[in-house]
Design an enzyme around this catalytic site. Structure first.
Site, PDB file in Angstrom:
ATOM      1  N   ASP A 154     -36.865 -42.657  45.741  1.00 23.06           N
ATOM      2  CA  ASP A 154     -35.531 -42.906  46.278  1.00 23.06           C
ATOM      3  C   ASP A 154     -35.234 -41.792  47.281  1.00 23.06           C
ATOM      4  O   ASP A 154     -34.910 -40.671  46.900  1.00 23.06           O
ATOM      5  CB  ASP A 154     -34.502 -42.912  45.138  1.00 23.06           C
ATOM      6  CG  ASP A 154     -33.085 -43.146  45.653  1.00 23.06           C
ATOM      7  OD1 ASP A 154     -32.870 -43.077  46.885  1.00 23.06           O
ATOM      8  OD2 ASP A 154     -32.184 -43.404  44.820  1.00 23.06           O
TER       9      ASP A 154
ATOM     10  N   PHE B  30     -29.345 -40.607  40.535  1.00 24.97           N
ATOM     11  CA  PHE B  30     -28.347 -41.550  41.039  1.00 24.97           C
ATOM     12  C   PHE B  30     -29.040 -42.520  41.974  1.00 24.97           C
ATOM     13  O   PHE B  30     -29.663 -42.109  42.948  1.00 24.97           O
ATOM     14  CB  PHE B  30     -27.207 -40.836  41.774  1.00 24.97           C
ATOM     15  CG  PHE B  30     -26.165 -41.799  42.257  1.00 24.97           C
ATOM     16  CD1 PHE B  30     -25.216 -42.305  41.370  1.00 24.97           C
ATOM     17  CD2 PHE B  30     -26.143 -42.242  43.570  1.00 24.97           C
ATOM     18  CE1 PHE B  30     -24.262 -43.230  41.794  1.00 24.97           C
ATOM     19  CE2 PHE B  30     -25.194 -43.169  43.996  1.00 24.97           C
ATOM     20  CZ  PHE B  30     -24.250 -43.656  43.110  1.00 24.97           C
TER      21      PHE B  30
ATOM     22  N   LYS C 176     -28.755 -43.895  53.804  1.00 25.25           N
ATOM     23  CA  LYS C 176     -27.721 -43.026  54.389  1.00 25.25           C
ATOM     24  C   LYS C 176     -27.938 -42.593  55.854  1.00 25.25           C
ATOM     25  O   LYS C 176     -27.213 -43.023  56.732  1.00 25.25           O
ATOM     26  CB  LYS C 176     -27.501 -41.812  53.497  1.00 25.25           C
ATOM     27  CG  LYS C 176     -26.849 -42.207  52.163  1.00 25.25           C
ATOM     28  CD  LYS C 176     -26.451 -41.015  51.347  1.00 25.25           C
ATOM     29  CE  LYS C 176     -25.514 -41.371  50.214  1.00 25.25           C
ATOM     30  NZ  LYS C 176     -26.156 -41.616  48.922  1.00 25.25           N
TER      31      LYS C 176
HETATM   32  C1  LIG Z   1     -26.075 -42.672  47.929  1.00 23.02           C
HETATM   33  C2  LIG Z   1     -27.315 -42.903  47.155  1.00 23.02           C
HETATM   34  C3  LIG Z   1     -27.640 -44.180  46.653  1.00 23.02           C
HETATM   35  C4  LIG Z   1     -26.711 -45.362  46.786  1.00 23.02           C
HETATM   36  O1  LIG Z   1     -26.454 -45.693  48.124  1.00 23.02           O
HETATM   37  P1  LIG Z   1     -25.236 -46.700  48.465  1.00 23.02           P
HETATM   38  O2  LIG Z   1     -25.365 -46.884  49.950  1.00 23.02           O
HETATM   39  O3  LIG Z   1     -23.992 -46.023  48.055  1.00 23.02           O
HETATM   40  O4  LIG Z   1     -25.484 -47.948  47.717  1.00 23.02           O
HETATM   41  C5  LIG Z   1     -28.841 -44.329  45.991  1.00 23.02           C
HETATM   42  N1  LIG Z   1     -29.679 -43.306  45.810  1.00 23.02           N
HETATM   43  C6  LIG Z   1     -29.405 -42.053  46.277  1.00 23.02           C
HETATM   44  C7  LIG Z   1     -30.385 -40.948  46.057  1.00 23.02           C
HETATM   45  C8  LIG Z   1     -28.207 -41.814  46.942  1.00 23.02           C
HETATM   46  O5  LIG Z   1     -27.919 -40.586  47.366  1.00 23.02           O
END
Ligand SMILES: *Cc1c(COP(=O)(O)O)cnc(C)c1O
Length: 402
Positions: free
Chosen positions: A220, A135, A249
């Site tokens: 990521d 994701f 986050k």
């Molecule tokens: C939450 C998340 C995203 C997306 O972040 P947003 O602030 O919602 O755009 C991307 N990669 C990972 C691994 C995430 O947990």
């Protein structure tokens, strides 16, 4: 029961919301509009890294709010340079670009990787290899990177340039690399995908492959970054370093902020005009980001995360033993832990809510436990007690704790 607000809500119905609204929070606890207390082991999906209303963050935000909110990146923003320097001093990176979200951090990472090859005279290198279950966000490009059919359906042609391979399959990665490959993009530990870690040896193999092929490694760490796994960044567990990394986050502790970190070499082609943002790196977000780092980088803090994470994991292992008809295993690192469920994860999350304990559902029928990094042993004991109680409502425990 109150009727579902969806039919009359002025909001897009993109979220199926629980009929609970929180009014205030303190540490790992939330208080709803009815005055009831909830133990927060979701932390706004790994966002409230220091819990709610942390005094140091509140002070940093209110002090900055009285001075300057926004100046635009047409000018120097000293708080931004300071936060970037601190990230650089504590990571592999030499340069930082700030945005406001995880998806924006990934967009910047993808653009940086493509531009790197363009500037080196290989403009055909645009493709990025990603993993099943990933994701990376909800923009058109990050959706294509994540490759989940259910999220892509109905939104027109999928953005070109992403090749997905099975999770953790090194041979598939090798087979997917071609003359148009620019980078490999991976979460060191998949969050939404169900708290699935890539073994350190696998990450080292990815690094070796990237070096051998002249392509970039993008990590990521939007969910795993800023101490969540017990290191500032999860890549540190593997001993390798990426070329580019996305974080968001936990960095703002609840204030929206994201960042793309990169080496000098990987970021060299991102010259004036190649990328931009109106709000990214604004003084409010930067003041809070610096305050988060004050706490997370303080001596002993990451050790605390590792220790309390281990205690929680041990308790969860006991919970799994007592409740084999509800849970099958616990996995994850630090305070990014997942319980694989035997019962449907939606039922488990609902049973936890009935005990006023918040967890977050993930893929692979896993419930994620992502408490604020500041929790103590009492919070761990309380969460375990509530999890045992929740499990007992779903199936009789094998060895009930008295
Ligand atoms: C939450 C998340 C995203 C997306 O972040 P947003 O602030 O919602 O755009 C991307 N990669 C990972 C691994 C995430 O947990």
């Amino acid at each position: 029961m109150t009727a579902s607000p969806t039919a009359t809500s002025p909001l897009f119905s993109t979220f199926s919301r629980a009929d609970i609204a929180f009014e205030r929070g303190e540490g790992a606890w939330l208080y709803d509009t009815r005055g009831e207390a909830w133990l927060d082991f979701g932390a706004g999906i790994a966002v409230n890294s220091l819990g709610h209303a942390h005094p140091h963050l509140v002070a940093a935000l209110t002090e900055q709010a009285g001075k300057l909110w926004h100046a635009s990146n047409l000018f120097e923003i000293p708080q931004q340079t300071r936060l970037a320097q601190r990230l650089v001093d504590n990571t592999f990176a030499d340069r930082v670009f700030f945005g406001n979200s995880g998806a924006e951090a990934l967009e910047a990472s993808i653009k940086t990787a493509r531009r790197y090859h363009y500037a080196k005279g290989q403009p055909e290198r645009v493709r990025i290899i990603t993993f099943e279950g990933a994701f990376h966000g909800r923009t058109l490009a990050t959706l294509a990177a994540g490759g989940q059919a259910k999220y892509l359906e109905g939104f027109g042609p999928k953005v070109e340039g992403f090749d997905q391979v099975p999770f953790g399959d090194l041979e598939a990665v090798k087979a997917a690399i071609g003359p148009e490959t620019a980078a490999i993009l991976a979460e060191p530990l998949q969050g939404e995908g169900g708290v699935r870690p890539l073994p350190p040896a696998f990450l080292r193999s990815l690094r070796d492959l990237c070096d051998a092929e002249g392509i970039l490694l993008i990590l990521d760490e939007v969910q795993t970054g800023i101490g969540r796994t017990g290191k500032l960044f999860a890549y540190e567990w593997s001993g390798i370093e990426p070329d580019i990394l996305a974080v968001a986050k936990g960095l703002g502790g609840g204030f929206p902020v994201g960042a793309c970190l990169a080496t000098e070499e990987a970021s060299a082609a991102m010259v004036p005009g190649t990328h931009g943002t109106t709000f990214g790196g604004n003084p409010l977000a930067m003041a809070v980001g610096n305050a988060v780092l004050d706490v997370v980088l303080a001596p002993g803090f990451l050790e605390h995360v590792r220790e309390i994470g281990l205690k929680l994991k041990q308790k969860l292992a006991g919970l799994v033993d007592h409740n084999p008809d509800v849970f099958s295993l616990v996995r994850g690192e630090g305070l990014l832990l997942g319980l694989k469920c035997v019962k449907p994860v939606g039922d488990v999350v609902a049973a936890m809510r009935a005990q006023h304990l918040i967890g977050v559902p993930a893929g692979d029928n896993v419930v994620r436990l992502l408490p604020p990094l500041i929790i103590d042993e009492r919070d761990v004991d309380e969460a375990t007690k509530r999890l045992e109680a929740a499990a007992a409502t779903l199936a009789p425990p094998r060895d009930p704790k008295s």
